[in-house]
Design a protein around this motif. Structure first.
Motif, short mmCIF file in Angstrom:
data_model
loop_
_atom_site.label_atom_id
_atom_site.label_comp_id
_atom_site.label_asym_id
_atom_site.label_seq_id
_atom_site.Cartn_x
_atom_site.Cartn_y
_atom_site.Cartn_z
N GLN A 42 -3.26 53.17 1.52
CA GLN A 42 -2.30 53.14 2.63
C GLN A 42 -2.21 51.74 3.22
O GLN A 42 -3.19 51.00 3.23
CB GLN A 42 -2.70 54.15 3.70
N PRO A 43 -1.05 51.37 3.73
CA PRO A 43 -0.89 50.02 4.30
C PRO A 43 -1.72 49.82 5.56
O PRO A 43 -1.95 50.77 6.31
CB PRO A 43 0.60 49.93 4.61
N ILE A 65 -11.28 56.38 7.17
CA ILE A 65 -10.29 55.70 8.01
C ILE A 65 -10.97 54.73 8.97
O ILE A 65 -10.54 53.58 9.11
CB ILE A 65 -9.44 56.75 8.78
N LEU A 66 -12.03 55.18 9.61
CA LEU A 66 -12.72 54.31 10.56
C LEU A 66 -13.40 53.14 9.87
O LEU A 66 -13.43 52.03 10.42
CB LEU A 66 -13.73 55.12 11.38
N LYS A 67 -13.93 53.34 8.68
CA LYS A 67 -14.57 52.23 7.95
C LYS A 67 -13.54 51.19 7.53
O LYS A 67 -13.85 50.00 7.47
CB LYS A 67 -15.35 52.75 6.74
N ARG A 68 -12.31 51.62 7.25
CA ARG A 68 -11.24 50.64 6.97
C ARG A 68 -11.03 49.74 8.16
O ARG A 68 -10.79 48.55 8.01
CB ARG A 68 -9.93 51.37 6.66
N GLY A 69 -10.99 50.33 9.34
CA GLY A 69 -10.89 49.56 10.57
C GLY A 69 -9.53 48.96 10.87
O GLY A 69 -9.43 48.09 11.74
N ASP A 70 -8.47 49.41 10.19
CA ASP A 70 -7.17 48.78 10.42
C ASP A 70 -6.07 49.75 10.83
O ASP A 70 -4.89 49.44 10.75
CB ASP A 70 -6.74 48.00 9.18
N ALA A 71 -6.46 50.94 11.30
CA ALA A 71 -5.46 51.93 11.72
C ALA A 71 -4.86 51.53 13.06
O ALA A 71 -5.56 51.04 13.94
CB ALA A 71 -6.11 53.30 11.85
N ALA A 143 -3.42 56.01 23.04
CA ALA A 143 -2.20 55.28 22.66
C ALA A 143 -2.47 54.28 21.55
O ALA A 143 -3.57 53.80 21.39
CB ALA A 143 -1.63 54.54 23.86
N ALA A 144 -1.44 54.01 20.77
CA ALA A 144 -1.51 53.04 19.68
C ALA A 144 -0.11 52.65 19.28
O ALA A 144 0.84 53.07 19.91
CB ALA A 144 -2.25 53.64 18.50
N ALA A 145 0.03 51.87 18.19
CA ALA A 145 1.36 51.48 17.74
C ALA A 145 1.42 51.38 16.24
O ALA A 145 0.41 51.25 15.58
CB ALA A 145 1.75 50.15 18.36
N GLY A 146 2.62 51.41 15.67
CA GLY A 146 2.81 51.32 14.24
C GLY A 146 3.91 52.25 13.80
O GLY A 146 4.48 52.95 14.61
N ARG A 147 4.17 52.32 12.51
CA ARG A 147 5.25 53.18 12.04
C ARG A 147 4.88 54.04 10.85
O ARG A 147 5.61 54.93 10.50
CB ARG A 147 6.46 52.32 11.65
N GLU A 148 3.79 53.80 10.19
CA GLU A 148 3.42 54.57 9.01
C GLU A 148 2.54 55.74 9.44
O GLU A 148 1.56 55.56 10.14
CB GLU A 148 2.64 53.69 8.03
N VAL A 149 2.89 56.94 9.06
CA VAL A 149 2.08 58.11 9.39
C VAL A 149 1.57 58.70 8.10
O VAL A 149 2.33 58.97 7.18
CB VAL A 149 2.91 59.18 10.15
N LEU A 150 0.28 58.89 8.04
CA LEU A 150 -0.34 59.57 6.90
C LEU A 150 -0.75 60.93 7.41
O LEU A 150 -1.59 61.03 8.30
CB LEU A 150 -1.57 58.80 6.40
N ALA A 151 -0.17 61.95 6.90
CA ALA A 151 -0.52 63.31 7.31
C ALA A 151 -1.25 63.96 6.15
O ALA A 151 -0.70 64.09 5.08
CB ALA A 151 0.74 64.08 7.65
N ASP A 152 -2.48 64.34 6.36
CA ASP A 152 -3.25 64.92 5.28
C ASP A 152 -3.41 66.41 5.46
O ASP A 152 -3.87 66.86 6.50
CB ASP A 152 -4.63 64.26 5.22
N GLU A 153 -3.06 67.16 4.44
CA GLU A 153 -3.22 68.60 4.40
C GLU A 153 -2.81 69.24 5.70
O GLU A 153 -3.52 70.04 6.29
CB GLU A 153 -4.68 68.94 4.08
N SER A 154 -1.67 68.90 6.18
CA SER A 154 -1.25 69.37 7.49
C SER A 154 0.10 70.05 7.44
O SER A 154 0.75 70.05 6.41
CB SER A 154 -1.18 68.18 8.45
N THR A 155 0.48 70.56 8.56
CA THR A 155 1.82 71.09 8.69
C THR A 155 2.71 70.09 9.41
O THR A 155 3.78 70.42 9.87
CB THR A 155 1.81 72.42 9.47
N THR A 156 2.27 68.85 9.48
CA THR A 156 3.00 67.83 10.21
C THR A 156 4.46 67.76 9.79
O THR A 156 5.33 67.71 10.62
CB THR A 156 2.34 66.45 10.01
N ALA A 157 4.70 67.76 8.50
CA ALA A 157 6.07 67.61 8.04
C ALA A 157 6.93 68.82 8.38
O ALA A 157 8.13 68.75 8.35
CB ALA A 157 6.10 67.36 6.54
N ARG A 158 6.30 69.93 8.71
CA ARG A 158 7.03 71.13 9.05
C ARG A 158 7.14 71.34 10.55
O ARG A 158 7.73 72.31 10.98
CB ARG A 158 6.37 72.35 8.42
N CYS A 159 6.54 70.47 11.36
CA CYS A 159 6.57 70.67 12.82
C CYS A 159 7.97 70.58 13.36
O CYS A 159 8.78 69.88 12.90
CB CYS A 159 5.71 69.60 13.51
#
Length: 159
Positions: A42-43, A65-71, A143-159
């Motif tokens: 992921q970017p 995700i936390l070990k990446r440290g760039d979210a 709060a945070a900022a950005g535009r890329e959303v990674l939704a894992d095994e979720s119903t996010t796309a169906r919300c």
């Protein structure tokens, strides 16, 4: 809801059958036997929204995700009790308080306390909107900022 906002959504799941026949525009489907490994591709500056069917998988995704440290945003669906358990387990894995402060759990606007799926979906979408409207910030609780959303095994796309 999220698909109608200015996000590019990557929906990752191990289970092909969880995806609807048609996905909204702007949603990319990824069926993966190893969702945790997908984090690496992921970017930088992505938003991560972890909502799986499995607490252990949530924990593994959180650690990666936390070990990446760039979210720019990182939220995990769950209760305050789940948050406390994750904090303890992630500290055991060597993550410090600064890293853990970048994880939002529970997710959603704190003013919205309802438990209906639609209320949760709108609350999370509101939190993400507030986050992307604050460019240059990183999530530290609400709060945070950005535009890329990674939704894992979720119903996010169906919300």
């Amino acid at each position: 809801i999220l698909a109608t906002l200015p996000f590019r959504i990557t929906w990752i799941d191990e289970r092909e059958e969880e995806f609807p026949a048609e996905l909204p525009a702007g949603v990319t489907k990824v069926v993966s036997e190893d969702p945790v490994a997908e984090i690496d591709g992921q970017p930088a500056g992505s938003f991560y929204l972890v909502m799986t069917h499995n607490h252990q998988l949530d924990l593994e995704l959180s650690a990666r995700i936390l070990k990446r440290g760039d979210a720019r945003y990182f939220g995990v669906i769950g209760s305050r009790t789940k948050r406390k358990r994750f904090d303890y387990k992630l500290k055991e894995r060597g993550l410090d308080g600064a890293a853990l402060s970048r994880m939002i759990c529970p997710i959603g606007l704190p003013e919205v306390t309802g438990k209906h799926p639609a209320e949760i979906a709108v609350s999370v979408a509101g939190e993400l909107i507030a986050a992307y409207q604050q460019p240059g910030t990183v999530a530290t609780g609400t709060a945070a900022a950005g535009r890329e959303v990674l939704a894992d095994e979720s119903t996010t796309a169906r919300c």
